[in-house]
Design a protein around this motif. Structure first.
Motif, PDB file in Angstrom:
ATOM      1  N   UNK A 227       0.857  -1.230  -0.146  1.00 56.25           N
ATOM      2  CA  UNK A 227      -0.137  -0.156  -0.154  1.00 56.25           C
ATOM      3  C   UNK A 227       1.029   1.212   0.126  1.00 56.25           C
ATOM      4  N   UNK A 228       2.033   1.193   0.744  1.00 52.90           N
ATOM      5  CA  UNK A 228       2.794   2.398   0.912  1.00 52.90           C
ATOM      6  C   UNK A 228       3.259   2.523  -0.310  1.00 52.90           C
ATOM      7  N   UNK A 229       4.038   1.725  -0.861  1.00 54.35           N
ATOM      8  CA  UNK A 229       4.651   1.564  -2.281  1.00 54.35           C
ATOM      9  C   UNK A 229       3.415   2.268  -3.380  1.00 54.35           C
ATOM     10  N   UNK A 230       2.460   1.508  -3.354  1.00 54.13           N
ATOM     11  CA  UNK A 230       1.504   2.001  -4.292  1.00 54.13           C
ATOM     12  C   UNK A 230       1.001   3.194  -4.322  1.00 54.13           C
ATOM     13  N   UNK A 231       0.659   3.843  -3.263  1.00 53.25           N
ATOM     14  CA  UNK A 231       0.265   5.139  -2.739  1.00 53.25           C
ATOM     15  C   UNK A 231       1.428   6.223  -3.347  1.00 53.25           C
ATOM     16  N   UNK A 232       2.652   5.828  -3.258  1.00 46.60           N
ATOM     17  CA  UNK A 232       3.589   6.622  -3.474  1.00 46.60           C
ATOM     18  C   UNK A 232       3.882   7.097  -4.916  1.00 46.60           C
ATOM     19  N   UNK A 233       3.222   6.136  -5.898  1.00 47.74           N
ATOM     20  CA  UNK A 233       3.130   6.463  -7.216  1.00 47.74           C
ATOM     21  C   UNK A 233       1.933   7.377  -7.531  1.00 47.74           C
ATOM     22  N   UNK A 234       1.092   7.712  -6.542  1.00 44.05           N
ATOM     23  CA  UNK A 234      -0.021   8.461  -7.254  1.00 44.05           C
ATOM     24  C   UNK A 234      -0.068   9.696  -6.523  1.00 44.05           C
ATOM     25  N   UNK A 235       0.540   9.672  -5.326  1.00 45.44           N
ATOM     26  CA  UNK A 235       0.635  10.887  -4.318  1.00 45.44           C
ATOM     27  C   UNK A 235       1.668  10.781  -3.309  1.00 45.44           C
ATOM     28  N   UNK A 236       2.167  12.117  -2.777  1.00 46.11           N
ATOM     29  CA  UNK A 236       3.142  12.322  -1.986  1.00 46.11           C
ATOM     30  C   UNK A 236       2.696  12.106  -0.767  1.00 46.11           C
ATOM     31  N   UNK A 237       3.248  11.109   0.108  1.00 50.23           N
ATOM     32  CA  UNK A 237       3.044  10.714   1.536  1.00 50.23           C
ATOM     33  C   UNK A 237       3.800  11.570   2.269  1.00 50.23           C
ATOM     34  N   UNK A 238       3.292  12.311   3.376  1.00 51.69           N
ATOM     35  CA  UNK A 238       4.008  13.271   3.940  1.00 51.69           C
ATOM     36  C   UNK A 238       4.135  12.741   5.438  1.00 51.69           C
ATOM     37  N   UNK A 239       5.185  13.168   6.327  1.00 48.58           N
ATOM     38  CA  UNK A 239       5.115  12.973   7.814  1.00 48.58           C
ATOM     39  C   UNK A 239       3.805  13.342   8.594  1.00 48.58           C
ATOM     40  N   UNK A 240       3.414  12.194   9.082  1.00 52.33           N
ATOM     41  CA  UNK A 240       2.184  12.692   9.875  1.00 52.33           C
ATOM     42  C   UNK A 240       0.614  12.186   8.988  1.00 52.33           C
ATOM     43  N   UNK A 241       0.838  11.748   7.894  1.00 55.15           N
ATOM     44  CA  UNK A 241      -0.165  11.390   7.090  1.00 55.15           C
ATOM     45  C   UNK A 241      -0.815  10.156   7.912  1.00 55.15           C
ATOM     46  N   UNK A 242      -1.971   9.439   7.770  1.00 53.56           N
ATOM     47  CA  UNK A 242      -2.324   8.326   8.390  1.00 53.56           C
ATOM     48  C   UNK A 242      -3.006   7.386   7.089  1.00 53.56           C
ATOM     49  N   UNK A 243      -2.818   6.160   7.153  1.00 49.13           N
ATOM     50  CA  UNK A 243      -3.468   5.323   6.025  1.00 49.13           C
ATOM     51  C   UNK A 243      -4.142   4.601   6.901  1.00 49.13           C
ATOM     52  N   UNK A 244      -5.576   4.144   6.758  1.00 50.81           N
ATOM     53  CA  UNK A 244      -6.210   3.467   7.222  1.00 50.81           C
ATOM     54  C   UNK A 244      -6.465   2.297   6.271  1.00 50.81           C
ATOM     55  N   UNK A 245      -5.930   1.239   6.772  1.00 50.10           N
ATOM     56  CA  UNK A 245      -5.619   0.050   5.639  1.00 50.10           C
ATOM     57  C   UNK A 245      -6.772  -1.039   5.398  1.00 50.10           C
TER      58      UNK A 245
END
Length: 283
Positions: A227-245
Motif C-alpha cells: 500500500x505504501x509503495x502503491x500510494x507513493x506512485x500516485x501522491x506524495x505521502x508526508x510525515x504525519x499522514x495516516x493510512x487506514x488499511x
C-alpha cells in the motif's frame, strides 16, 4: 515505548509510556506529536531521552487521552482490503487498491463520544490498522523499501454511514466517511520497530460487549508495504499522514448485525497497539 497525548481536545500535551506503564512528559522535546516531530527523528529522540531519564514523570489520573497524532495532513483509506469484507459487501476482492479520503478533522480521541449524524439510520463500525508515515515518500522503487517510511501504527475506527456512503454517494464514498467524530484513533502510536511484522496482528471489535470482528492483518488483500509503495506512485505521502488499511468482515453492512444507535458502545483492539472504546451519541 508508546507515544500518546493527554488533555482536553485541542490542548493535548505529548507524552510517552515506558515498558513499565509509567508516563513521562515529552514537552522538553516537542510541543506535540505531529508530522514535524516524526520527520525530525522524534521517535528516536524520545527513546533516547526516556532511556537517559531526562523526561519528567507525569500523573495521568483523570486526564483525557486524545488521538496520538496531532493534525494529520491526510487520512487516506483503503476500501475492501480484506476479501471476506468485500464478499459481505457484495463485491469481489479488488484487483487494485481502492482509495478514498477522510477529512483530517474526523480524527478524535480513542475514548471520545462518536456522534451519529443527523438523518442517519446506518452508522457502522470498522476496526482498522492505521499506518502513520514518518518521512516523505514519493515514487518509491519497490515495496521492499516501503516500511522504512512508516513511523508507527495505531488502532483506528473508520466509522461509516452506509446510506450516505452508498445510496446518497453520487458515485464516491466520502459523504459516508467524513461525518464529525468518524475516526477515533489510538490510544497509542507504537513505533514500527516495536510492532514488527504489520501483517501478523489480530484485530477485534465488539458492540455492546458482543463480538463483531475477529481477524488478522495477514488476511489483507494488499499488505502494508504494498500500500505504501502503491500510494507513493500516485501522491506524495508526508510525515504525519495516516493510512487506514481496511477492515475485516463483521460489520453491520453485512446484514448480520444491526446498525449503531445512541447509547451503543463500540470496543476495538489490535494486538500490540492497545484498545479503544466509544459511546454513541447524537449530532
Amino acid at each position: 515505548m508508546r507515544l500518546f497525548r493527554l488533555g482536553d481536545a485541542g490542548a493535548e500535551r505529548p507524552a510517552v509510556l515506558d515498558d513499565n506503564g509509567r508516563a513521562f512528559d515529552l514537552l522538553p522535546l516537542t510541543a506535540d506529536i505531529d508530522g514535524a516531530f516524526l520527520a525530525g527523528d522524534g521517535i528516536a529522540r524520545a527513546r533516547r531521552a526516556l532511556e537517559a531519564g531526562e523526561l519528567p514523570e507525569l500523573d495521568t489520573e483523570g486526564l483525557r487521552i486524545g488521538a496520538p497524532l496531532a493534525r494529520p495532513g491526510a487520512v487516506i483509506c483503503i476500501g475492501q482490503n480484506y476479501a471476506a469484507h468485500a464478499a459481505e459487501s457484495g463485491d469481489l476482492p479488488p484487483e487494485q487498491p481502492v482509495i478514498f479520503f477522510k477529512t483530517p478533522n474526523t480524527v478524535v480521541g480513542p475514548y471520545d463520544e462518536v456522534l451519529i449524524p443527523r438523518g442517519s439510520e446506518k452508522t457502522d463500525w470498522e476496526v482498522e490498522l492505521a499506518v502513520v508515515i514518518g518521512k516523505r515518500a514519493r515514487y518509491l522503487d519497490s515495496p521492499d523499501e516501503a516500511l522504512e517510511y512508516v513511523a508507527g501504527y495505531a488502532v483506528s475506527n473508520d466509522v461509516s454511514e452506509r446510506a450516505f456512503q452508498v445510496e446518497q454517494s453520487g458515485g464516491q464514498w466520502s459523504k459516508g466517511k467524513c461525518c464529525e467524530t468518524f475516526n477515533p484513533l489510538g490510544p497509542y502510536l507504537v513505533p514500527a520497530d516495536e510492532v514488527g511484522d504489520p501483517q501478523q496482528l489480530q484485530l477485534r471489535s465488539f458492540v455492546n460487549g458482543e463480538p463483531r470482528q475477529d481477524s488478522s492483518t495477514a488476511d489483507m488483500v494488499f499488505p502494508v508495504a504494498h500500500l505504501v509503495h502503491h500510494l507513493s506512485q500516485y501522491l506524495v505521502l508526508e510525515p504525519g499522514d495516516v493510512i487506514n488499511t481496511g477492515t475485516p468482515q463483521g460489520v453491520a453492512l453485512s446484514g448480520r448485525f444491526p446498525y449503531l444507535a445512541p447509547g451503543d458502545v463500540m470496543e476495538l483492539s489490535i494486538d500490540k497497539l492497545g484498545s479503544q472504546k466509544q459511546v454513541l451519541g447524537k449530532a
